[in-house]
Design a protein around this motif. Structure first.
Motif, mmCIF file in Angstrom:
data_model
loop_
_atom_site.group_PDB
_atom_site.id
_atom_site.type_symbol
_atom_site.label_atom_id
_atom_site.label_comp_id
_atom_site.label_asym_id
_atom_site.label_seq_id
_atom_site.Cartn_x
_atom_site.Cartn_y
_atom_site.Cartn_z
ATOM 1 N N THR A 67 -3.760 -8.517 18.918
ATOM 2 C CA THR A 67 -4.583 -7.296 18.972
ATOM 3 C C THR A 67 -3.898 -6.100 18.323
ATOM 4 O O THR A 67 -4.533 -5.064 18.117
ATOM 5 C CB THR A 67 -4.905 -6.917 20.431
ATOM 6 N N GLN A 68 -2.614 -6.231 17.995
ATOM 7 C CA GLN A 68 -1.810 -5.065 17.613
ATOM 8 C C GLN A 68 -1.905 -4.742 16.121
ATOM 9 O O GLN A 68 -1.986 -5.638 15.274
ATOM 10 C CB GLN A 68 -0.342 -5.313 17.969
ATOM 11 N N THR A 102 -9.928 -8.149 19.066
ATOM 12 C CA THR A 102 -10.398 -6.931 19.744
ATOM 13 C C THR A 102 -10.435 -7.087 21.262
ATOM 14 O O THR A 102 -11.031 -6.274 21.958
ATOM 15 C CB THR A 102 -11.806 -6.567 19.245
ATOM 16 N N THR A 104 -9.273 -7.425 25.346
ATOM 17 C CA THR A 104 -8.500 -6.602 26.273
ATOM 18 C C THR A 104 -8.156 -7.420 27.508
ATOM 19 O O THR A 104 -9.037 -8.031 28.124
ATOM 20 C CB THR A 104 -9.302 -5.354 26.703
ATOM 21 N N LYS A 196 -9.829 3.475 29.799
ATOM 22 C CA LYS A 196 -10.491 3.086 28.558
ATOM 23 C C LYS A 196 -9.887 1.778 28.032
ATOM 24 O O LYS A 196 -8.737 1.456 28.319
ATOM 25 C CB LYS A 196 -10.341 4.186 27.515
ATOM 26 N N ASP A 197 -10.667 1.060 27.242
ATOM 27 C CA ASP A 197 -10.213 -0.220 26.697
ATOM 28 C C ASP A 197 -8.905 -0.071 25.924
ATOM 29 O O ASP A 197 -7.982 -0.873 26.083
ATOM 30 C CB ASP A 197 -11.279 -0.830 25.781
ATOM 31 N N GLU A 198 -8.834 0.942 25.073
ATOM 32 C CA GLU A 198 -7.632 1.089 24.252
ATOM 33 C C GLU A 198 -6.400 1.424 25.099
ATOM 34 O O GLU A 198 -5.271 1.025 24.777
ATOM 35 C CB GLU A 198 -7.829 2.158 23.169
ATOM 36 N N GLU A 199 -6.623 2.138 26.217
ATOM 37 C CA GLU A 199 -5.511 2.450 27.121
ATOM 38 C C GLU A 199 -5.040 1.180 27.842
ATOM 39 O O GLU A 199 -3.834 0.940 27.963
ATOM 40 C CB GLU A 199 -5.947 3.495 28.145
ATOM 41 N N ARG A 201 -5.484 -1.865 26.798
ATOM 42 C CA ARG A 201 -4.940 -2.780 25.793
ATOM 43 C C ARG A 201 -3.459 -2.486 25.545
ATOM 44 O O ARG A 201 -2.666 -3.399 25.325
ATOM 45 C CB ARG A 201 -5.746 -2.658 24.492
#
Length: 451
Positions: A67-68, A102, A104, A196-199, A201
């Motif tokens: 994912t990175q 993408t 999580t 949030k998803d990005e947090e 992740r």
């Protein structure tokens, strides 16, 4: 021909210098805090936790790596691999890789498990609706209300679990939530804010670390079953051969003189002791005190039975067996000879099978009777527990917790924990595994939270 979820090509791509260095960074995030603290190498995890678990942990780090985005070009291994080698993969494999790209990691509570087919997953960190997941392998071992750290990946219209699935115990869950509160929560906050998803992740390594903290500490531990005195629950069958010329009537007369021996019939006695109600103290979830209490409040310490040329004492701990043996020796004197003792754990007793001729040995509890006895005991145990303080409920009784909004949610979590622990018996026909807690949900009026 690659399978639908085959990542072998992508793993070979990992061997390129530019990607192996990037993966080493992610690998260190997932493992170095614990490995360095314990002066261990990754290979030591396989020795302690087992090779399969170690590979699952490696898979969690690998999926996080997918994912990175790293500095420079190309920035992501999945994008680069599909661009250069995607033509070698079938449509499902490409869709799976894009889903992982993408994805999580989150913590899910599973329910409605259909072995070999599907499950429902509730995201405990981000909320939302229940998710239907098509899964053929993990569903063969997952039980109702299990918690798992996993990535749910959409692939051509279906949701599937990625390979890095970690089963989370209550303790591992508490470690994870404590860590997440430290990152996202306010000081002394009891609840997590919306993440949030990005947090989330960015915190993928926290799942691996929380799971390892719990698993390494419990590597050799087993769930404790105890009697009221806190002794390990181990069956002791002590068989005294009768001396030459001694009759059962002679022995019966001596047994009747032992304090606490209550005669049921010509050949059977209950060995009783008074135990004031509530003396056991608060009940801890997951620890069972498998004792039998008579209607008059007397606790059954063991049983004594005359079988042919033997006097047989049965007790559920070494301490009780020792005490009972001393009482019988003192009362019977030279009417009995040196006893022989058979020791069995709960697991050994419940996994014993009838003899090859189909007959049940006289020393074995028939399965249907064992189920009835244990279910009746659990009914009494939990009816008593409803009015006893429970640690998971903040030392409130279940009935007290049911009257408080915040207590009701904790109560539902406690009931799910009890159901989950009994469902996790290795043998699905075990009396502990077949016990139903449905009556407790209804009696405490929290059945609407059973989802």
């Amino acid at each position: 021909m690659p399978t639908s979820h085959d990542l072998n090509g992508l793993m070979k791509f990992l061997g390129r210098d530019e990607w192996s260095e990037c993966f080493a960074e992610v690998f260190d995030d997932h493992f170095n805090p614990i490995l360095a603290d314990g002066d261990m190498e990754f290979e030591d995890l396989a020795e302690i936790l087992g090779a399969d678990r170690a590979m699952t942990l490696w898979g969690c780090a690998f999926e996080d790596f997918l994912t990175q985005d790293f500095e420079g070009e190309p920035s992501n291994i999945v994008d680069e691999y599909l661009k250069r080698r995607g033509w070698k993969e079938n449509a499902q494999s490409r869709a799976y890789m894009r889903g992982l790209r993408t994805s999580t990691m989150s913590l899910y509570e599973v329910s409605d498990v259909v072995p070999g087919q599907s499950l429902m997953a509730r995201d405990l960190l981000r909320g939302g609706e229940l998710i239907t997941v098509r899964e053929g392998t993990a569903t063969r071992t997952l039980k109702q209300w299990d918690k798992i750290a996993a990535r749910i990946v959409p692939v051509l219209g279906k949701n599937i679990l990625a390979g890095g699935v970690l089963p989370f115990t209550r303790e591992a869950t508490e470690i994870l939530f404590e860590g997440l509160r430290g990152v996202f929560g306010k000081k002394n906050a009891r609840k997590l804010p919306a993440i949030k998803d990005e947090e989330l992740r960015a915190m993928a390594s926290m799942f691996t670390l929380a799971w390892m903290c719990d698993a390494l500490g419990k590597a050799m531990d087993m769930q404790v079953l105890q009697n009221a005195e806190g002794d390990d629950f181990i069956f002791h069958d002590v068989r005294f051969p009768l001396a030459s010329g001694v009759t059962q009537k002679d022995i019966a007369a001596r047994l009747n003189g032992i304090a606490g021996m209550s005669r049921e019939n010509a050949r059977f006695w209950n060995w009783l002791e008074y135990m004031p109600q509530g003396k056991d103290g608060p009940k801890e979830a997951g620890i069972f005190s498998l004792d039998t209490i008579m209607d008059d409040g007397l606790r059954v310490l063991g049983n004594v039975e005359l079988k042919g040329g033997f006097l047989c004492l049965s007790a559920n701990s070494a301490a009780r067996a020792k005490k009972g043996t001393a009482l019988i020796r003192q009362a019977a004197g030279d009417l009995v000879r040196t006893p022989l003792t058979e020791i069995r754990t709960v697991q050994q007793m419940m996994t014993e099978r009838p003899a090859k001729d189909g007959k049940t040995p006289s020393s074995q509890i028939p399965p249907e009777l064992a189920e009835q006895v244990i279910h009746e005991y659990l009914d009494r145990h939990y009816k008593d527990t409803l009015d006893q303080p429970v640690g998971m409920l903040g030392n409130k009784t279940p009935r007290q917790a049911a009257k408080i909004p915040t207590g009701r949610q904790k109560l539902a979590e406690w009931l799910k924990y009890l159901e989950n622990q009994t469902a996790r018996q290795p043998d699905p026909t075990h009396p502990m595994a077949t016990y139903s807690f449905e009556w407790m949900w209804k009696e405490l009026d929290v059945h609407d939270l059973r989802q």
